[in-house]
Design a protein around this motif. Structure first.
Motif, PDB file in Angstrom:
ATOM      1  N   SER A 132       5.129   0.021  -2.355  1.00 27.56           N
ATOM      2  CA  SER A 132       4.545   0.450  -2.847  1.00 27.56           C
ATOM      3  C   SER A 132       4.553   0.945  -4.718  1.00 27.56           C
ATOM      4  CB  SER A 132       3.896   1.817  -2.831  1.00 27.56           C
ATOM      5  OG  SER A 132       5.302   2.659  -2.393  1.00 27.56           O
ATOM      6  N   LEU A 133       3.345   1.194  -5.058  1.00 22.46           N
ATOM      7  CA  LEU A 133       4.006   2.226  -6.438  1.00 22.46           C
ATOM      8  C   LEU A 133       4.099   3.202  -6.663  1.00 22.46           C
ATOM      9  CD1 LEU A 133       1.685  -0.022  -8.968  1.00 22.46           C
ATOM     10  CD2 LEU A 133       4.067  -0.108  -8.385  1.00 22.46           C
ATOM     11  N   PRO A 134       4.433   4.272  -7.776  1.00 22.64           N
ATOM     12  CA  PRO A 134       4.562   5.417  -7.568  1.00 22.64           C
ATOM     13  C   PRO A 134       3.441   6.134  -8.026  1.00 22.64           C
ATOM     14  CG  PRO A 134       6.138   4.196  -8.855  1.00 22.64           C
ATOM     15  CD  PRO A 134       5.603   3.250  -8.794  1.00 22.64           C
ATOM     16  N   ILE A 135       2.863   7.514  -7.195  1.00 25.30           N
ATOM     17  CA  ILE A 135       2.349   7.619  -7.609  1.00 25.30           C
ATOM     18  C   ILE A 135       0.465   7.083  -7.068  1.00 25.30           C
ATOM     19  CG2 ILE A 135      -0.021   9.127  -9.269  1.00 25.30           C
ATOM     20  CD1 ILE A 135       2.122   8.894 -11.380  1.00 25.30           C
ATOM     21  N   ILE A 136       0.446   5.641  -7.588  1.00 30.14           N
ATOM     22  CA  ILE A 136      -0.604   5.279  -6.252  1.00 30.14           C
ATOM     23  C   ILE A 136      -0.691   4.795  -4.946  1.00 30.14           C
ATOM     24  CG2 ILE A 136      -2.224   4.863  -8.586  1.00 30.14           C
ATOM     25  CD1 ILE A 136      -0.963   1.870  -8.664  1.00 30.14           C
ATOM     26  N   GLY A 137       0.450   4.586  -4.496  1.00 34.06           N
ATOM     27  CA  GLY A 137       0.951   3.655  -3.518  1.00 34.06           C
ATOM     28  C   GLY A 137       0.908   2.315  -3.513  1.00 34.06           C
ATOM     29  N   HIS A 138      -0.376   2.347  -2.755  1.00 31.54           N
ATOM     30  CA  HIS A 138      -0.411   0.361  -2.515  1.00 31.54           C
ATOM     31  C   HIS A 138      -2.062   0.125  -2.724  1.00 31.54           C
ATOM     32  CE1 HIS A 138       2.120   1.634   0.514  1.00 31.54           C
ATOM     33  NE2 HIS A 138       2.875   0.295   0.411  1.00 31.54           N
ATOM     34  N   LEU A 139      -2.692   1.172  -3.945  1.00 34.51           N
ATOM     35  CA  LEU A 139      -3.925   0.867  -4.271  1.00 34.51           C
ATOM     36  C   LEU A 139      -3.913  -0.320  -5.218  1.00 34.51           C
ATOM     37  CD1 LEU A 139      -6.665   2.061  -4.916  1.00 34.51           C
ATOM     38  CD2 LEU A 139      -6.008   2.863  -6.851  1.00 34.51           C
ATOM     39  N   HIS A 140      -2.754  -0.695  -6.184  1.00 37.74           N
ATOM     40  CA  HIS A 140      -3.400  -1.883  -6.423  1.00 37.74           C
ATOM     41  C   HIS A 140      -2.937  -3.496  -5.201  1.00 37.74           C
ATOM     42  CE1 HIS A 140       0.811  -1.420  -5.465  1.00 37.74           C
ATOM     43  NE2 HIS A 140       1.394  -2.795  -5.635  1.00 37.74           N
ATOM     44  N   LEU A 141      -2.507  -3.309  -4.391  1.00 38.32           N
ATOM     45  CA  LEU A 141      -2.751  -4.424  -3.700  1.00 38.32           C
ATOM     46  C   LEU A 141      -3.981  -4.511  -2.590  1.00 38.32           C
ATOM     47  CD1 LEU A 141       1.018  -3.602  -1.840  1.00 38.32           C
ATOM     48  CD2 LEU A 141       0.113  -5.504  -3.769  1.00 38.32           C
TER      49      LEU A 141
END
Length: 509
Positions: A40-49
């Motif tokens: 995951s990414l900081p802050i947005i979590g898995h939203l980008h996936l």
């Protein structure tokens, strides 16, 4: 001093926003036994996936194919558990059915559309149980459907005549539009004992409101996820749009309710859905005291569930049939043999039309109206040995489950014969008892109570179109791409074709 105060307020606001939107919720198990989680990414979590595709169900399907059938995801601060296999779905609905029979709090509680009055979005409790009992006994049960069968036959005959008129004029037909009119008129007649008036614009208004509502479904899903943290900040996502649709429904349905009540005072003895709900509304000894808003919201649910989902299913199935001429020919031969060439297909013919049944099931397998089934885990539990915290959003990806290569041979191919082999070998009960690989209408307590009506409506509509017409399209094949931006699986390019009458001598039903 003023600068210092502003600085302190900004710091407090920043901390508040961080804690509400970005900080992971704490759990007493420290996440050690949570399901696997992709990077995951900081802050947005898995939203980008998830946003890699505008089709959320396909993004989820790709994640599950890569990382496993049970995943723990995070969108900002919101934890989500994603289930994407038949074995996981079976365990969830076998062992945790009551626990996952809850929904998240609706974003706009006063809305008639998926608000607190809605049967679809209501929490699992006294109201939901009362309405479910009414649905499966007096509204959509076998006896109720038998009483209302004549309504559906009348509308099916009208549907056939409309298509015949267009065929004689050599006009093209947008399948989903004509199917929506059929289903809308059928639901109207089942609700209030009469068709929606085309002359006064009543029918068009209802269809328009259903279309507006379905366009809002993805926004409502997002608003539901972020409802609690945004509520603390006094923010309500999409409230203006949602309440606009709700007020239009309220105005229309109040008028219909008053009209029906006046008929009841004139000794009107009907058996439509309106009569059933008004009787429950007036019953002082009822198990649950429903209000007028409950009745209106139920009708909103029925219009949406009975119109748009069935219409898109009919469109998908007709597209598949047109793309597979051999299947079309075999189905037509079955209908001609069972029904003959002198009358329209009827609901009573469906049990004898095994290939048609198989086609409907295969169409629903490939193109489920609701590809994602969202629930809320009310209390912490274990699924497949993993710890699931309370209040976690659970998403069952029925689209991925029904295309799982571990359970379906050639999962992306349209092969109705697979359901014939299941029926003949008596494996349907065995499949249902061991794993849930076929769930177009969800499962468990919150499974769709209108399944029998849906099969009958879709089966007869497809049957009439195959029995009575050939279909011409532009190009060699129908474009089967899916549309983005809605929670209902729709076609990116609506099916438009020209009906050509077959030589039949049909008698009126």
């Amino acid at each position: 001093m003023a600068v210092l105060i502003i600085f302190i307020l900004l710091c407090l606001l920043s901390f508040l926003c961080y804690s509400l939107f970005f900080m992971k919720p704490k759990d007493s198990r420290d996440g050690r036994d949570l399901p696997p989680s992709p990077p995951s990414l900081p802050i947005i979590g898995h939203l980008h996936l998830i946003l890699l595709s505008t089709l959320t169900h396909k993004s989820f399907q790709r994640l599950s194919s890569k990382y496993g059938p049970l995943l723990h995801l995070r969108i900002f601060h919101v934890p989500i558990v994603l289930a994407s296999s038949a074995s996981v779905a079976y365990e969830i609905f076998r062992d945790q059915d009551v626990n996952v029979s809850f929904r998240h709090s609706p974003p706009i509680e006063e809305s008639l559309f998926l608000g607190s009055y809605s049967f679809i979005s209501a929490p699992y409790g006294d109201y939901w149980k009362f309405m479910r009992k009414l649905m499966v006994t007096k509204i959509l049960g076998p006896q109720a459907l038998e009483r209302s069968r004549r309504f559906r036959e009348d509308e099916l005959d009208r549907f056939y005549k409309t298509l015949l008129d267009k065929a004689m004029k050599k006009e093209s037909v947008e399948i989903v539009e004509e199917a929506a009119k059929l289903n809308n008129n059928t639901i109207c007649k089942m609700i209030m004992g009469r068709s929606c008036s085309e002359e006064t614009g009543e029918a068009e208004r209802i269809r328009g409101l259903v279309t507006e509502s379905m366009a809002l479904t993805k926004k409502i899903f997002l608003a539901t996820i972020f409802h609690k943290p945004l509520k603390k900040l006094g923010i309500s996502l999409f409230k203006k749009e949602i309440m606009s649709v709700s007020r239009k429904f309220d105005e229309l349905l109040e008028k219909i309710l008053v009209e029906h009540e006046e008929k009841m005072e004139e000794h009107h003895q009907g058996t439509d859905m309106m009569d059933v709900l008004l009787e429950a509304y007036r019953d002082e000894n009822a198990e649950y005291k429903i209000t007028r808003n409950h009745i209106k919201s139920m009708f909103v649910d029925l219009f949406i569930a009975g119109t748009d989902t069935s219409s898109t299913t009919i469109q998908w199935i007709m597209a598949e049939i047109i793309n597979h001429p051999k299947i079309l020919e075999r189905l037509r031969e079955e209908i001609d043999f069972v029904v003959g060439k002198t009358r329209l297909i009827q609901e009573t013919d469906l049990p004898n039309l095994l290939y048609l049944q198989a086609i409907i099931k295969e169409g629903l397998r490939l193109h489920p109206p609701g590809p994602l089934l969202p629930r809320t885990v009310q209390e912490r539990c274990e699924i497949k040995g993993f710890h699931i915290p309370e209040k976690t959003i659970l998403v069952v990806n029925s689209y991925a489950i029904m295309r799982d290569p571990d359970f379906w041979e050639d999962p992306d191919e349209f092969k109705p014969e697979r359901f014939l082999s299941i029926s003949r070998s008596g494996q349907e009960d065995e499949i249902r008892d061991k794993f849930l690989k076929y769930i177009p209408f969800a499962s468990g307590r919150r499974g769709c109570p209108g399944t029998n009506l849906a099969y009958a409506s879709v089966g007869t509509a497809v049957g009439v179109m195959v029995q009575c017409f050939d279909w011409k399209i532009e190009g060699e094949n129908v474009n089967m791409n899916e549309a983005a931006g809605t929670m209902v699986l729709t076609m990116a390019h609506p099916l438009k074709c020209t009906p050509v009458p077959r030589t039949l001598n049909l008698l009126p039903p």
